[in-house]
Design an enzyme around this catalytic site. Structure first.
Site, PDB file in Angstrom:
ATOM      1  CG  HIS A  51      -9.680   9.701   0.938  1.00 27.39           C
ATOM      2  ND1 HIS A  51      -9.583   8.888  -0.109  1.00 27.39           N
ATOM      3  CD2 HIS A  51      -8.901   9.278   2.109  1.00 27.39           C
ATOM      4  CE1 HIS A  51      -8.403   8.123   0.149  1.00 27.39           C
ATOM      5  NE2 HIS A  51      -8.231   8.068   1.399  1.00 27.39           N
TER       6      HIS A  51
ATOM      7  N   GLY B 225      -8.226   6.328  10.265  1.00 28.53           N
ATOM      8  CA  GLY B 225      -9.292   6.427   9.374  1.00 28.53           C
ATOM      9  C   GLY B 225     -10.248   5.234   9.780  1.00 28.53           C
TER      10      GLY B 225
ATOM     11  CG  HIS C 214       0.538   7.624   9.797  1.00 26.25           C
ATOM     12  ND1 HIS C 214       1.776   8.417   9.415  1.00 26.25           N
ATOM     13  CD2 HIS C 214      -0.357   8.069   9.076  1.00 26.25           C
ATOM     14  CE1 HIS C 214       1.266   8.976   8.404  1.00 26.25           C
ATOM     15  NE2 HIS C 214       0.145   9.056   8.144  1.00 26.25           N
TER      16      HIS C 214
ATOM     17  CG  ASP D 223      -1.011   5.653   3.494  1.00 23.34           C
ATOM     18  OD1 ASP D 223      -1.622   5.506   2.549  1.00 23.34           O
ATOM     19  OD2 ASP D 223      -1.772   6.170   4.504  1.00 23.34           O
TER      20      ASP D 223
ATOM     21  CD  GLU E 292      -6.193   4.835   1.196  1.00 29.93           C
ATOM     22  OE1 GLU E 292      -6.625   5.125   2.580  1.00 29.93           O
ATOM     23  OE2 GLU E 292      -5.244   4.788   0.685  1.00 29.93           O
TER      24      GLU E 292
ATOM     25  CG  ASP F 245       5.053   6.979   9.985  1.00 30.86           C
ATOM     26  OD1 ASP F 245       4.230   6.262  11.047  1.00 30.86           O
ATOM     27  OD2 ASP F 245       4.626   7.808   9.375  1.00 30.86           O
ATOM     28  N   GLY F 246       6.363   5.706  13.338  1.00 26.74           N
ATOM     29  CA  GLY F 246       6.285   6.306  14.671  1.00 26.74           C
ATOM     30  C   GLY F 246       5.352   7.759  14.868  1.00 26.74           C
TER      31      GLY F 246
ATOM     32  CG  HIS G 268      -1.796   1.199   1.331  1.00 26.20           C
ATOM     33  ND1 HIS G 268      -2.860   1.433   2.423  1.00 26.20           N
ATOM     34  CD2 HIS G 268      -1.952   2.280   0.626  1.00 26.20           C
ATOM     35  CE1 HIS G 268      -3.419   2.497   2.310  1.00 26.20           C
ATOM     36  NE2 HIS G 268      -2.877   2.990   1.252  1.00 26.20           N
TER      37      HIS G 268
END
Length: 396
Positions: free
Chosen positions: A149, A232, A263, A286, A137, A260-261, A64
């Site tokens: 979005h 989300g 998110h 992502d 997505e 990534d620490g 993703h």
């Protein structure tokens, strides 16, 4: 002509074994031999690389990712896809699924047409990571959990529209994100989940406000995947449980995790690992097009966003808008939270995504007979070499 490449004097990490010092032989595009001890020099004209006691692991599979280094699938241009596929091996990626974001039907038509052309004419070329398929997505998501979005372009889950897009893509759609609670056929045998599965597309629950009970029903219909866990989606409310506790509870569900620490706090990554186990987590990035670029103004699909330091946010709301994560940085974080459990980390960074995509019989591990999709790390666990199907495509 047969091409032989030997990686010697290496720590070799597969999902089932660690050889502390050994060698790996690649013949053309396949792994031919893996053994402990010193290389026996019995291949004529072999190229031999001394790994100097550093680790070699399976190439990363990012199932993703939206883009990076100035390129995105949303560009709708074959050359843009080429450029990203050539650049992403610098972070150890050998296979990936390229992701869209919510856009108009006409725009997604255009994007998938370019994607189909790339898959037909460009995807087998040796100097890049290979794309496994498209990751859709949006637009079948929740208004409440839309994240970055465009709300006006959100639609209810529509199997006919998916079928049209899959035809345009030349049957190259692998994942479709959806909010199961919005499925108009949720309670009958034409439900979105089972219809996608019947057409060899993986339904993945994301940007959803579903209850735990609704997720439970989707699991009964065949749901096995959740998009970027914790982000989300309806959360861990002990009186009104949503997607998060359902994803943690059901063994049937494999959860994507951005490591990534930012998110997901790394303590929560560690907790998720403890609850789900290494077999039920797929590390993803992502990442979006601003990864690897200077701070400034960019777009995620049609949305204006701002990159500052290590984050990208929607200009109008300040909400996170994709990531700037790399697979190698995430892998280092996984090593940290698992106390250097190398085998579990390669499962989460490579093998589990291969298994979800149904390609684990050809890639995702270091096993004789599989494709030579391999990463060689240096003493700091940074990327030294990335090998895609037997070809060195990145060297630091």
């Amino acid at each position: 002509m047969t091409k032989i490449l030997v990686l010697t004097n290496a720590k070799i990490v597969s999902t089932n074994n660690i050889i502390e010092n050994g060698f790996l032989v690649i013949e053309n595009n396949l792994i031919k031999e893996i053994k402990s001890g010193k290389y026996n020099q019995n291949y004529n004209d072999a190229k031999v690389i001394d790994c100097q006691n550093q680790a070699i692991i399976p190439g990363f599979i990012d199932c993703h990712v939206h883009g990076g280094y100035g390129y995105s699938l949303m560009d709708g241009i074959v050359e843009s896809i080429v450029n990203f596929a050539q650049l992403v091996p610098q972070e150890g990626v050998t296979k990936f699924c390229y992701a869209t974001v919510t856009a108009s039907t006409k725009e997604i038509d255009k994007i998938l047409l370019a994607f189909a052309q790339y898959m037909k004419t460009e995807n087998g070329i040796a100097n890049r990571a290979r794309i496994v398929g498209a990751y859709l997505e949006g637009p079948f998501i929740s208004h409440e959990q839309k994240g970055a979005h465009t709300e006006s372009l959100i639609n209810i889950p529509d199997t006919k529209l998916v079928a049209t897009w899959n035809k345009i893509s030349n049957n190259n759609i692998k994942f479709v994100v959806y909010a199961t609670e919005l499925d108009p056929n949720f309670n009958n045998n034409k439900n979105f989940t089972s219809t996608l599965i019947a057409n060899n597309i993986i339904p993945t629950l994301g940007h959803s406000n579903a209850t735990l009970q609704q997720v439970s029903q989707a699991v009964q219909q065949g749901l096995t995947h959740v998009t970027h866990l914790y982000n989300g989606m309806s959360g861990y409310d002990h009186r009104n449980p949503g997607v998060v506790p359902a994803a943690l509870y059901y063994d049937e569900i494999v959860a994507e995790l951005i490591c990534d620490g930012i998110h997901v706090n790394l303590d929560i990554v560690a907790l998720t690992y403890k609850i789900k186990g290494a077999n039920k987590i797929c590390m993803i990035t992502d990442a979006m097009s601003a990864k690897g670029l200077p701070d400034g103004d960019y777009f995620l699909g049609p949305l204006p966003v701002i990159k500052k330091d290590n984050q990208v946010v929607v200009k109008s709301t300040g909400k996170l808008a994709g990531s700037l994560a790399t697979m190698i940085a995430g892998f280092k974080n996984l090593l940290r939270v698992t106390n250097n459990n190398w085998q579990d980390c390669v499962k989460m960074a490579s093998y589990n995504s291969a298994k979800q995509l149904g390609i684990d019989s050809i890639t995702g591990d270091l096993v004789v007979g599989l494709l030579a999709d391999i990463v060689v790390l240096d003493k700091n666990n940074d990327i030294l070499l990335t090998i895609c199907e037997g070809n060195i495509v990145y060297q630091s």
